[in-house]
Each structure stands twice: as structure tokens, then as C-alpha cells.
Design a protein around this motif. Structure first.
Motif, PDB file in Angstrom:
ATOM      1  N   ASN A  14       0.808  -1.220   0.000  1.00 20.84           N
ATOM      2  CA  ASN A  14       0.000   0.000   0.000  1.00 20.84           C
ATOM      3  C   ASN A  14       0.842   1.271   0.000  1.00 20.84           C
ATOM      4  O   ASN A  14       0.551   2.222  -0.734  1.00 20.84           O
ATOM      5  N   ALA A  15       1.902   1.301   0.813  1.00 14.30           N
ATOM      6  CA  ALA A  15       2.725   2.519   0.911  1.00 14.30           C
ATOM      7  C   ALA A  15       3.471   2.807  -0.378  1.00 14.30           C
ATOM      8  O   ALA A  15       3.808   3.956  -0.676  1.00 14.30           O
ATOM      9  N   ALA A  16       3.743   1.756  -1.170  1.00 13.67           N
ATOM     10  CA  ALA A  16       4.539   1.916  -2.388  1.00 13.67           C
ATOM     11  C   ALA A  16       3.719   2.374  -3.590  1.00 13.67           C
ATOM     12  O   ALA A  16       4.292   2.752  -4.618  1.00 13.67           O
ATOM     13  N   GLN A  17       2.386   2.356  -3.476  1.00 14.10           N
ATOM     14  CA  GLN A  17       1.536   2.636  -4.636  1.00 14.10           C
ATOM     15  C   GLN A  17       1.834   3.999  -5.266  1.00 14.10           C
ATOM     16  O   GLN A  17       1.813   4.142  -6.494  1.00 14.10           O
ATOM     17  N   ALA A  18       2.107   5.003  -4.426  1.00 10.41           N
ATOM     18  CA  ALA A  18       2.268   6.361  -4.952  1.00 10.41           C
ATOM     19  C   ALA A  18       3.685   6.654  -5.435  1.00 10.41           C
ATOM     20  O   ALA A  18       3.898   7.623  -6.162  1.00 10.41           O
ATOM     21  N   PHE A  19       4.662   5.849  -5.050  1.00 16.87           N
ATOM     22  CA  PHE A  19       6.056   6.182  -5.367  1.00 16.87           C
ATOM     23  C   PHE A  19       6.352   6.219  -6.868  1.00 16.87           C
ATOM     24  O   PHE A  19       7.001   7.152  -7.340  1.00 16.87           O
ATOM     25  N   PRO A  20       5.901   5.232  -7.666  1.00 20.88           N
ATOM     26  CA  PRO A  20       6.208   5.302  -9.098  1.00 20.88           C
ATOM     27  C   PRO A  20       5.630   6.542  -9.771  1.00 20.88           C
ATOM     28  O   PRO A  20       6.279   7.167 -10.613  1.00 20.88           O
ATOM     29  N   ALA A  21       4.398   6.906  -9.382  1.00 23.98           N
ATOM     30  CA  ALA A  21       3.740   8.062  -9.995  1.00 23.98           C
ATOM     31  C   ALA A  21       4.413   9.368  -9.584  1.00 23.98           C
ATOM     32  O   ALA A  21       4.487  10.318 -10.369  1.00 23.98           O
ATOM     33  N   ALA A  22       4.924   9.419  -8.339  1.00 19.90           N
ATOM     34  CA  ALA A  22       5.506  10.665  -7.820  1.00 19.90           C
ATOM     35  C   ALA A  22       6.982  10.831  -8.163  1.00 19.90           C
ATOM     36  O   ALA A  22       7.574  11.869  -7.888  1.00 19.90           O
ATOM     37  N   THR A  23       7.587   9.807  -8.756  1.00 19.97           N
ATOM     38  CA  THR A  23       9.016   9.865  -9.063  1.00 19.97           C
ATOM     39  C   THR A  23       9.264  10.701 -10.312  1.00 19.97           C
ATOM     40  O   THR A  23       8.582  10.551 -11.318  1.00 19.97           O
ATOM     41  N   GLY A  24      10.252  11.581 -10.240  1.00 23.08           N
ATOM     42  CA  GLY A  24      10.578  12.416 -11.398  1.00 23.08           C
ATOM     43  C   GLY A  24      11.957  13.025 -11.257  1.00 23.08           C
ATOM     44  O   GLY A  24      12.762  12.595 -10.426  1.00 23.08           O
ATOM     45  N   ALA A 318     -10.934  -0.781 -10.763  1.00 25.03           N
ATOM     46  CA  ALA A 318     -11.260  -0.899 -12.184  1.00 25.03           C
ATOM     47  C   ALA A 318     -10.804   0.300 -13.012  1.00 25.03           C
ATOM     48  O   ALA A 318     -10.887   0.274 -14.235  1.00 25.03           O
ATOM     49  N   VAL A 319     -10.289   1.342 -12.326  1.00 28.61           N
ATOM     50  CA  VAL A 319      -9.826   2.537 -13.054  1.00 28.61           C
ATOM     51  C   VAL A 319      -8.458   2.254 -13.666  1.00 28.61           C
ATOM     52  O   VAL A 319      -7.571   1.736 -12.995  1.00 28.61           O
ATOM     53  N   PRO A 320      -8.242   2.565 -14.953  1.00 24.72           N
ATOM     54  CA  PRO A 320      -6.929   2.329 -15.588  1.00 24.72           C
ATOM     55  C   PRO A 320      -5.798   3.052 -14.860  1.00 24.72           C
ATOM     56  O   PRO A 320      -6.009   4.109 -14.257  1.00 24.72           O
ATOM     57  N   LEU A 321      -4.615   2.484 -14.935  1.00 22.34           N
ATOM     58  CA  LEU A 321      -3.460   2.983 -14.192  1.00 22.34           C
ATOM     59  C   LEU A 321      -3.131   4.439 -14.525  1.00 22.34           C
ATOM     60  O   LEU A 321      -2.786   5.214 -13.628  1.00 22.34           O
ATOM     61  N   GLU A 322      -3.209   4.816 -15.796  1.00 24.70           N
ATOM     62  CA  GLU A 322      -2.844   6.178 -16.182  1.00 24.70           C
ATOM     63  C   GLU A 322      -3.705   7.209 -15.464  1.00 24.70           C
ATOM     64  O   GLU A 322      -3.219   8.272 -15.066  1.00 24.70           O
ATOM     65  N   ILE A 323      -4.977   6.895 -15.272  1.00 20.50           N
ATOM     66  CA  ILE A 323      -5.869   7.817 -14.553  1.00 20.50           C
ATOM     67  C   ILE A 323      -5.546   7.784 -13.055  1.00 20.50           C
ATOM     68  O   ILE A 323      -5.532   8.811 -12.381  1.00 20.50           O
ATOM     69  N   LYS A 324      -5.273   6.578 -12.537  1.00 21.80           N
ATOM     70  CA  LYS A 324      -4.878   6.469 -11.124  1.00 21.80           C
ATOM     71  C   LYS A 324      -3.647   7.314 -10.859  1.00 21.80           C
ATOM     72  O   LYS A 324      -3.534   7.986  -9.823  1.00 21.80           O
ATOM     73  N   ASN A 325      -2.669   7.284 -11.790  1.00 16.14           N
ATOM     74  CA  ASN A 325      -1.428   8.046 -11.611  1.00 16.14           C
ATOM     75  C   ASN A 325      -1.700   9.532 -11.462  1.00 16.14           C
ATOM     76  O   ASN A 325      -1.079  10.211 -10.635  1.00 16.14           O
ATOM     77  N   LEU A 326      -2.627  10.044 -12.267  1.00 15.90           N
ATOM     78  CA  LEU A 326      -2.967  11.471 -12.171  1.00 15.90           C
ATOM     79  C   LEU A 326      -3.537  11.793 -10.796  1.00 15.90           C
ATOM     80  O   LEU A 326      -3.205  12.818 -10.194  1.00 15.90           O
ATOM     81  N   LEU A 328      -3.001  10.038  -8.004  1.00 17.99           N
ATOM     82  CA  LEU A 328      -1.934   9.875  -7.014  1.00 17.99           C
ATOM     83  C   LEU A 328      -1.019  11.087  -6.994  1.00 17.99           C
ATOM     84  O   LEU A 328      -0.603  11.560  -5.927  1.00 17.99           O
ATOM     85  N   MET A 329      -0.678  11.616  -8.179  1.00 17.47           N
ATOM     86  CA  MET A 329       0.181  12.799  -8.256  1.00 17.47           C
ATOM     87  C   MET A 329      -0.506  14.016  -7.652  1.00 17.47           C
ATOM     88  O   MET A 329       0.104  14.803  -6.934  1.00 17.47           O
ATOM     89  N   ALA A 330      -1.808  14.148  -7.919  1.00 22.01           N
ATOM     90  CA  ALA A 330      -2.564  15.262  -7.346  1.00 22.01           C
ATOM     91  C   ALA A 330      -2.634  15.132  -5.828  1.00 22.01           C
ATOM     92  O   ALA A 330      -2.471  16.111  -5.096  1.00 22.01           O
ATOM     93  N   GLY A 331      -2.859  13.907  -5.349  1.00 19.23           N
ATOM     94  CA  GLY A 331      -2.916  13.670  -3.904  1.00 19.23           C
ATOM     95  C   GLY A 331      -1.598  13.973  -3.219  1.00 19.23           C
ATOM     96  O   GLY A 331      -1.558  14.542  -2.133  1.00 19.23           O
ATOM     97  N   THR A 332      -0.494  13.595  -3.876  1.00 16.74           N
ATOM     98  CA  THR A 332       0.826  13.869  -3.317  1.00 16.74           C
ATOM     99  C   THR A 332       1.084  15.372  -3.235  1.00 16.74           C
ATOM    100  O   THR A 332       1.617  15.878  -2.245  1.00 16.74           O
ATOM    101  N   THR A 333       0.694  16.093  -4.287  1.00 13.61           N
ATOM    102  CA  THR A 333       0.887  17.541  -4.307  1.00 13.61           C
ATOM    103  C   THR A 333       0.055  18.224  -3.228  1.00 13.61           C
ATOM    104  O   THR A 333       0.546  19.075  -2.485  1.00 13.61           O
ATOM    105  N   LEU A 334      -1.231  17.838  -3.132  1.00 20.56           N
ATOM    106  CA  LEU A 334      -2.098  18.434  -2.123  1.00 20.56           C
ATOM    107  C   LEU A 334      -1.640  18.073  -0.714  1.00 20.56           C
ATOM    108  O   LEU A 334      -1.675  18.898   0.189  1.00 20.56           O
ATOM    109  N   GLY A 335      -1.207  16.807  -0.545  1.00 18.05           N
ATOM    110  CA  GLY A 335      -0.736  16.378   0.772  1.00 18.05           C
ATOM    111  C   GLY A 335       0.478  17.160   1.218  1.00 18.05           C
ATOM    112  O   GLY A 335       0.670  17.425   2.413  1.00 18.05           O
TER     113      GLY A 335
END
Length: 354
Positions: A14-24, A318-326, A328-335
Motif C-alpha cells: 500500500n505505501a509503495a503505490q504512490a512512489f512510481p507516480a511521484a518519481t521524477g 477498475a480505473v486504468p493505471l494512467e488515470i490512477k497516476n494522475l 496519485l500525483m494530485a494527492g501527493t501535491t495536495l498532501g
């Protein structure tokens, strides 16, 4: 008919879910531990030690893959290659669509470095790997010496790869939690990744512990208060209309039995709304109360279950990964609006005298 050998795979914890999307480019989500020896590192011995260590922890042979709905880890028979330190600290390890290991072993003079992408493991798992790596290295350098095991009880492979978030997830309805307040944000020019450096400060544990005891708090509470106060002293007083807050990771293995070497951590947010007359003692007293309230198994379980519940939601799955990534990135920014800094204390690190 010819049989094809299937690669072993597992879902991200669970903790790792956001790391790939937030990496840059600005944030590699890579952290480093190192061990300083009393003599220069021998590359060929360290190479062999790394090969022996990864045999014990095949979890570390994983590469990160992108599925239709989720990222996942896939084990690959990739070689681990030890190299002399050349890149800036915590350089990128995860590159999308590239099948490469998510950790790196390097050395500089008498220092062994271990860097790892946070999606693979947390500080506890990384420290266990580094301890075994150092033990194997010393055994190869001094074959006549006896080196005790790092762990008395050997965990099974399934124990090491367990998703402890799902193991301890509770379906019980949670109470409404207080929303985090926006916090003071640090300003100024930020460094690019290639400019990354490490500032190292050596302190006496005995003296720091003695200072913490003066206030009847732990070292973590004391240093967190000092860091908050240091940030306060750097921020223009005209901007102190919001609290200054730290995110402080919590090792959930201290509350829920687990031998997992994947991520298994939570966090608390500890902040203080400073006034012109605020003293360090005020901040210490406040954080002592926050830690006492937040570091309770029930509270940590609630927060953990809340995040796992989102992951297990049938609609979200059921939501595709590309949409989930958006999202997750928004959640990371707001958090990040409620957290200007992170303070992580790995805790006491013990090695056998040998």
C-alpha cells in the motif's frame, strides 16, 4: 510442447503505490544508508558479498512493471553489480519501462553505500539488507573469524515478502479524522538532482539522550522539536500565520508483528503554530502530547486501514493505471501543502561486536 518459465510477481504494498507516480527529475524517491569501515573497501569481495546477500533476499531481484490497473514487482535474474561511487547521492534508480534493479551498491574508500528506491522497501528492510551485506563482506575478507547471524530467527521467504498492510487491514468503520491544516512552506531556490549533497553531523548519543531526558521525552521528540524550532527561526515572521509541521514516519513493525522486508510504515504529522514569544520548551511539551496521542496502535491501525480500503475499493480497482497516476500525483501535491519537511529516525542500529 515447450514449457515457458513464468516470472514471479507480486503487487506493490500500500505505501509503495504512490512512489512510481511521484518519481521524477526533482524527486527520485531513493534513500541511502551506508557503513563506514576501518579500512578501504575491496571491490571484488564486496561484489561477491552482494551476490551472496541477494540470494538470501530474492525480493531485491525485482523490477517495477506497469500493468493495466496497477504497478507490480516482477522478479528477474538480473545480476547485481557493485561499482565505485560516481553519481550524486540518491540518483534515479527507477526508470519507467526499463527492466533494472531498484537498488545499488557502491563504495568510496572505506565506505559501503546502499541506495534503494522506496517502492521496493522501507528503512527497516534496507537496514537489514545492509547489515547482512556488511557481514558477508567481512566474512569473505576474514574467513578465519566467526561472525554471528544478524537475525537469530530466520524468516521464511513468504514472511519477507508479506504485504503486512493487507495482513493487518481492518474492515471496521473508522471514525472521522481531523483534516490536516495547510502549513508554512519553505521558499528559496531548490537544488536539482545532480546538485544533491549530503551534510553529515556526528553527535554523541549519550549527550543527546541526556538532553532529551531533561525534558522527559524521547530522542525523536526532542530532535523533532529542535528541527521545528530551527525552521521557525529561518521563516520570516510575517509568514507565521500557519503551523510548521513535520511528517514523521513510524515503523509499524513496532506495533504489528511482521518480518516483511517490503514497505510497512505509517506516519504522524507533528506541528506547532508559533507565536513571537514561543520557546523551544513550548514546542517540546506540545510534541510530547502529540506523540503520546498519535503513537497508539488503534490510531495507527485506523489510518492504515483507511488507505488500504481505498486500494481495495472495487470501483477504484477498475480505473486504468494512467488515470490512477494522475490522482496519485494530485494527492501527493495536495498532501505536501500540510508538510514542509520530513524527519525520519531509523532508531537504534545494533551490530554484533565482531
Amino acid at each position: 510442447m515447450r514449457e515457458t518459465k513464468q516470472s514471479k510477481w507480486r503487487k506493490l504494498d500500500n505505501a509503495a503505490q504512490a512512489f512510481p507516480a511521484a518519481t521524477g527529475k526533482k524527486d527520485t524517491r531513493v534513500f541511502r544508508f551506508y557503513c563506514q569501515l576501518k579500512e578501504k573497501v575491496r571491490e571484488e569481495k564486496l561484489q561477491r558479498a552482494a551476490e551472496l546477500t541477494i540470494e538470501k533476499y530474492p525480493l531485491y531481484r525485482s523490477v517495477l512493471r506497469k500493468g493495466v490497473f496497477w504497478f507490480y514487482m516482477e522478479q528477474r535474474a538480473l545480476p547485481v553489480t557493485v561499482k565505485k561511487e560516481e553519481r550524486p547521492p540518491c540518483s534515479k534508480l527507477y526508470v519507467p519501462d526499463q527492466k533494472s534493479l531498484l537498488f545499488e551498491v557502491s563504495y568510496h574508500q572505506n565506505r559501503i553505500n546502499f541506495e534503494v528506491f522506496h517502492g521496493l522497501t522501507d528503512g527497516t528492510g534496507a537496514m537489514l539488507f545492509l547489515k547482512d551485506l556488511v557481514r558477508n563482506y567481512l566474512k569473505l575478507c576474514y574467513p578465519k573469524e566467526q561472525f554471528p547471524k544478524i537475525m537469530e530467527e530466520e524468516a521464511t521467504l513468504s514472511d519477507l515478502e508479506e504485504d503486512s498492510f493487507s495482513q493487518y487491514y481492518s474492515r471496521k468503520k473508522q471514525r472521522n479524522r481531523e483534516k490536516a491544516r495547510p502549513a508554512v512552506q519553505l521558499r528559496g531556490a531548490s537544488r536539482e538532482q545532480w546538485e544533491m549533497s549530503i551534510d553529515e553531523l556526528l553527535l554523541s548519543v549519550k549527550e543527546i539522550h541526556g538532553k532529551a531526558r531533561e525534558y522527559s521525552v524521547s530522542i525523536t521528540v526532542y530532535l523533532a522539536a529542535v528541527l521545528l524550532y530551527a525552521i521557525y527561526e529561518e521563516v520570516p515572521k510575517s509568514r507565521i500565520r500557519k503551523p510548521i509541521t513535520l511528517m514523521i514516519p513510524v515503523n509499524l513493525r513496532n506495533y504489528f508483528p511482521s518480518s516483511s522486508m517490503t514497505n510497512f510504515f505509517g506516519w504522524i504529522e507533528a506541528g506547532y503554530l508559533f507565536e513571537p514569544e514561543t520557546e523551544l520548551t513550548d514546542v517540546i511539551a506540545h510534541l510530547k502530547t502529540v506523540f503520546h496521542k498519535e503513537l497508539v496502535k488503534e490510531n495507527l491501525s485506523e489510518k492504515m486501514s483507511e488507505l488500504v480500503r481505498l486500494e481495495k475499493n472495487p470501483l477504484l480497482r477498475a480505473v486504468p493505471l494512467e488515470i490512477k497516476n494522475l490522482c496519485l500525483m494530485a494527492g501527493t501535491t495536495l498532501g505536501g501543502r500540510s508538510i514542509p519537511a520530513i524527519y525520519s529516525n531509523i532508531g537504534r542500529i545494533e551490530m554484533p561486536p565482531e
